[in-house]
Design an enzyme around this catalytic site. Structure first.
Site, PDB file in Angstrom:
ATOM      1  N   CYS A   1      -6.346   1.919   5.772  1.00  0.00           N
ATOM      2  CA  CYS A   1      -6.771   0.685   6.157  1.00  0.00           C
ATOM      3  C   CYS A   1      -6.392   0.293   7.588  1.00  0.00           C
ATOM      4  O   CYS A   1      -5.474   0.856   8.118  1.00  0.00           O
ATOM      5  CB  CYS A   1      -6.717  -0.513   5.197  1.00  0.00           C
ATOM      6  SG  CYS A   1      -4.796  -0.905   5.450  1.00  0.00           S
TER       7      CYS A   1
ATOM      8  N   HIS B   1       0.797  -1.286  -0.020  1.00  0.00           N
ATOM      9  CA  HIS B   1       0.133   0.051  -0.084  1.00  0.00           C
ATOM     10  C   HIS B   1       0.640   1.123  -0.073  1.00  0.00           C
ATOM     11  O   HIS B   1       2.111   1.313   0.584  1.00  0.00           O
ATOM     12  CB  HIS B   1      -0.974  -0.043   1.069  1.00  0.00           C
ATOM     13  CG  HIS B   1      -1.953  -0.897   1.309  1.00  0.00           C
ATOM     14  ND1 HIS B   1      -3.025  -0.896   2.078  1.00  0.00           N
ATOM     15  CD2 HIS B   1      -2.125  -2.003   0.538  1.00  0.00           C
ATOM     16  CE1 HIS B   1      -3.832  -2.059   2.007  1.00  0.00           C
ATOM     17  NE2 HIS B   1      -3.167  -2.718   1.002  1.00  0.00           N
TER      18      HIS B   1
ATOM     19  N   GLU C   1       0.899   3.781   1.730  1.00  0.00           N
ATOM     20  CA  GLU C   1       1.278   4.284   3.038  1.00  0.00           C
ATOM     21  C   GLU C   1       2.600   3.338   3.511  1.00  0.00           C
ATOM     22  O   GLU C   1       3.367   3.977   4.076  1.00  0.00           O
ATOM     23  CB  GLU C   1       0.538   4.088   4.305  1.00  0.00           C
ATOM     24  CG  GLU C   1      -1.030   5.107   3.648  1.00  0.00           C
ATOM     25  CD  GLU C   1      -2.154   4.167   3.102  1.00  0.00           C
ATOM     26  OE1 GLU C   1      -3.184   4.246   3.321  1.00  0.00           O
ATOM     27  OE2 GLU C   1      -1.705   3.501   2.156  1.00  0.00           O
TER      28      GLU C   1
ATOM     29  N   CYS D   1      -2.546  -0.363   7.624  1.00  0.00           N
ATOM     30  CA  CYS D   1      -1.436   0.746   7.619  1.00  0.00           C
ATOM     31  C   CYS D   1      -1.837   1.802   8.696  1.00  0.00           C
ATOM     32  O   CYS D   1      -0.775   2.246   9.160  1.00  0.00           O
ATOM     33  CB  CYS D   1      -2.256   1.647   6.250  1.00  0.00           C
ATOM     34  SG  CYS D   1      -1.777   1.022   4.700  1.00  0.00           S
TER      35      CYS D   1
END
Length: 161
Positions: free
Chosen positions: A95, A65, A67, A98
């Site tokens: 999410c 992801h 992040e 993260c």
């Protein structure tokens, strides 16, 4: 991190003016690669020290992801797993995975654009930072350029159908 040379100049110019604009540029580059358009930028003392867009498909890695990629790059750049004086800008509510990484990295402030009622972990779902087991909760600022982020995501998914 690998960048397309055409978009690198755009990202550098945006980084000098607005971290969220840089995050949006990262999201657009991710979309061009066929990834869900999410971008993240980490800022320290007014300077961008890391930026990334989603790469889960390209890397065959469900943890790639934006992040997490930005946190990894920032930690490597600073030589520390603690990013206590850093702020994270991201185009979509993080999410739970993260959010946990943000907590463990001790990010100072989290800014995000669009909320994510289905997969978000900050103001939706598990509300990670509100849990008693959360070791560190950053200052939270959501809804920055929310409509722009929502439109980017909607257009991406509409084009995939």
């Amino acid at each position: 991190m690998q960048y397309d040379s055409d978009s690198q100049a755009e990202r550098i110019a945006l980084a000098e003016t607005d971290p969220m604009s840089r995050a949006f540029a990262e999201a657009r580059v991710a979309a061009a690669r066929g990834e869900v358009p999410v971008g993240a930028v980490i800022v320290r003392a007014g300077s961008v020290i890391a930026a990334a867009g989603n790469r889960t498909l390209e890397a065959h890695d469900p943890t790639a992801h934006a992040e997490l990629l930005a946190i990894r790059a920032a930690a490597a750049a600073l030589g520390s797993e603690r990013l206590t004086d850093c702020d994270l800008y991201v185009t979509l509510e993080p999410c739970a995975m993260c959010a946990a990484a943000i907590s463990f990295a001790r990010i100072r402030r989290l800014y995000w654009a669009a909320s994510d009622p289905k997969g978000g972990g900050v103001e939706h779902g598990p509300r990670f930072f509100a849990q008693p087991t959360c070791h560190h909760a950053p200052e939270l600022y959501g809804g920055i350029r929310e409509q722009e982020a929502a439109t980017l995501l909607q257009e991406f998914f509409r084009s995939r159908r």
